[in-house]
Enzyme design. Structure first.
Site, PDB file in Angstrom:
ATOM      1  N   TYR A 109       0.859  -1.189   0.000  1.00  0.00           N
ATOM      2  CA  TYR A 109       0.000   0.000   0.000  1.00  0.00           C
ATOM      3  C   TYR A 109       0.892   1.234   0.000  1.00  0.00           C
ATOM      4  O   TYR A 109       1.849   1.315   0.771  1.00  0.00           O
ATOM      5  CB  TYR A 109      -0.867   0.014   1.273  1.00  0.00           C
ATOM      6  CG  TYR A 109      -1.637   1.308   1.430  1.00  0.00           C
ATOM      7  CD1 TYR A 109      -2.953   1.410   0.986  1.00  0.00           C
ATOM      8  CD2 TYR A 109      -1.038   2.437   1.983  1.00  0.00           C
ATOM      9  CE1 TYR A 109      -3.648   2.592   1.083  1.00  0.00           C
ATOM     10  CE2 TYR A 109      -1.730   3.635   2.091  1.00  0.00           C
ATOM     11  CZ  TYR A 109      -3.037   3.702   1.636  1.00  0.00           C
ATOM     12  OH  TYR A 109      -3.715   4.876   1.735  1.00  0.00           O
ATOM     13  N   GLU A 197      -3.756   7.424  -3.738  1.00  0.00           N
ATOM     14  CA  GLU A 197      -3.607   6.150  -3.068  1.00  0.00           C
ATOM     15  C   GLU A 197      -3.428   5.036  -4.095  1.00  0.00           C
ATOM     16  O   GLU A 197      -4.215   4.932  -5.035  1.00  0.00           O
ATOM     17  CB  GLU A 197      -4.878   5.910  -2.258  1.00  0.00           C
ATOM     18  CG  GLU A 197      -4.818   4.764  -1.311  1.00  0.00           C
ATOM     19  CD  GLU A 197      -6.125   4.625  -0.549  1.00  0.00           C
ATOM     20  OE1 GLU A 197      -6.136   4.901   0.657  1.00  0.00           O
ATOM     21  OE2 GLU A 197      -7.128   4.243  -1.158  1.00  0.00           O
TER      22      GLU A 197
END
Ligand code: GDP
Ligand code: MN
Length: 397
Positions: A109, A197
């Protein structure tokens, strides 16, 4: 402003961040040719909607043949799609993305957000990707590396790598990740994003790091200086009810609870939501009729609030200043005569011409729960909404 994954991918590519080879399809008939071009030997079909959690909701699928690619594309395009993150609203899918199937070895991530408490943007990195970062943050905060930076001085690849290298046995991987993160930081600052993101950022079986899913949100207040970004706007991003409210000169904000609120003024809206929370409830939305609403606007306001299936009760909280209480009362009465109110209505009026307003409500003979204090009104509304959601429990699942 949000953009779709396929648009985010184009932007990432513009910043030299590697992404999977793919195409956007607005017509399922094009899936066949795209499959033949991209398959290795399979493809992924990904529904394009402005919400997360598509994978869990069945919106990310593997196609093993051109037939299947077309068939999957056809099941998505033109149909409504929702995920657990969509807060009761459903979007009609306009496009799907078809990509090569990436062979994943690891999922990471990387995200950039503004950390308000530190007044600075921060890069968040975790080796645990593909799952929700909020979960990682609450269960294992040490699994997240936080790298703060100043928008005036972008973090270099080396600076980022020095912070994450300890989490890897292999320098080659951390260096590729740091390269992605530093490019993402430049995109974040140059395009005035508020969220960038990549989840997951993956390591492929070939040892390459690439972005498999990106979510980018831009700061609306800075859009005026980014014509390229404005051009990406999907008008359906705005909640359908928000658009309808705008058309009637009302402002509507959707939230996640079950008490619908009709108020006048943003300050009173905040106070009303605080009171609902204090009474143990959660607002579903608030609709601000502003300083000088007409009976017509109040009526439209009710219609908009009632379109949200989660609304179990409506709380009208009006302080009559510029707005006269009798005008509001008249609007409420007209609205109830025209539309079928499927949820109990709690009304609290105060201020200019309040006596006339209360009298009108009472004499109307309509099933209105009238309260004189906001505490009482909030409690009533929360109780009613709770009762309604218990009653509908069986078919809400
Ligand atoms: P989201 O659920 O909306 O976040 O959609 P994602 O694009 O992140 O996809 C969800 C999950 O599907 C990812 O975390 C991956 O595990 C998986 N996935 C997506 N694309 C691929 C792919 O090309 N290959 C493989 N093996 N898995 C994929
Ligand atoms: Mn994802």
């Amino acid at each position: 402003m949000k953009i779709h994954e396929y648009q985010a991918n184009q932007l990432l590519a513009q910043y030299q961040i590697p992404v999977a080879r793919g195409e956007v399809l607005f017509d399922a008939k094009r899936a066949r040719a795209a499959f033949q071009k991209l398959a290795n030997p399979h493809c992924m079909i990904k529904v394009q909607v402005l919400m997360g959690g598509r994978g869990k909701a069945g919106g990310v699928r593997r196609a093993v043949s051109a037939d299947e690619a077309e068939q999957l594309a056809a099941t998505f395009i033109g149909k409504p799609f929702s995920t657990y993150q969509s807060e009761g609203s459903q979007a009609v899918v306009k496009a799907v993305m078809i990509t090569e199937e990436v062979k994943i070895k690891e999922e990471y991530y990387v995200g950039i957000v503004v950390d308000r408490s530190n007044s600075a943007p921060v890069i968040l990195f975790s080796r645990e990707g593909g799952i929700e970062i909020e979960e990682v943050a609450s269960s294992r905060p040490e699994a997240i590396e936080k790298i703060y930076f100043s928008p005036d001085q972008l973090p270099t690849q080396e600076a980022i790598q020095s912070r994450i290298v300890k989490r890897f046995s292999n320098q080659e991987v951390s260096s590729q990740i740091a390269a992605v993160a530093s490019k993402l930081a430049r995109l974040f600052v140059e395009k005035d994003a508020s969220i960038c993101e990549i989840n997951p950022l993956v390591l492929t079986d070939q040892g390459r790091v690439l972005a498999l899913d990106a979510k980018i949100v831009f700061d609306d207040n800075a859009l005026f200086r980014h014509e390229d970004i404005q051009a990406l706007k999907d008008p359906e991003e705005d909640d359908e009810r928000e658009r309808k409210a705008k058309a009637f000169g009302l402002s509507y904000v959707s939230m996640s609870g079950n008490v619908g609120c009709l108020v006048n003024g943003a300050g009173l809206a905040m106070a009303t939501m605080d009171m609902i929370k204090l009474a143990g409830g959660e607002p579903a939305n608030f609709l601000d009729v502003g300083g000088g609403a007409t009976a017509e606007q109040v009526k439209e306001g009710f219609k908009i609030i009632l379109q949200d299936p989660r609304v179990g009760a409506i709380l009208v909280n009006i302080f009559g200043g510029i707005m006269k209480c009798d005008v509001i009362a008249d609007g409420v009465i007209q609205a109830l005569r025209e539309i079928k109110l499927r949820a109990p209505l709690v009304v609290r009026l105060e201020g200019t011409r309040v006596e006339e307003g209360r009298r009108l409500l009472k004499e109307s003979g309509l099933p209105i729960i009238s309260c004189s204090t906001i505490e009482e009104a909030a409690q009533k509304a929360v109780q009613e909404a709770e009762r309604a959601s218990k009653g509908s429990h069986a078919h809400s699942h």
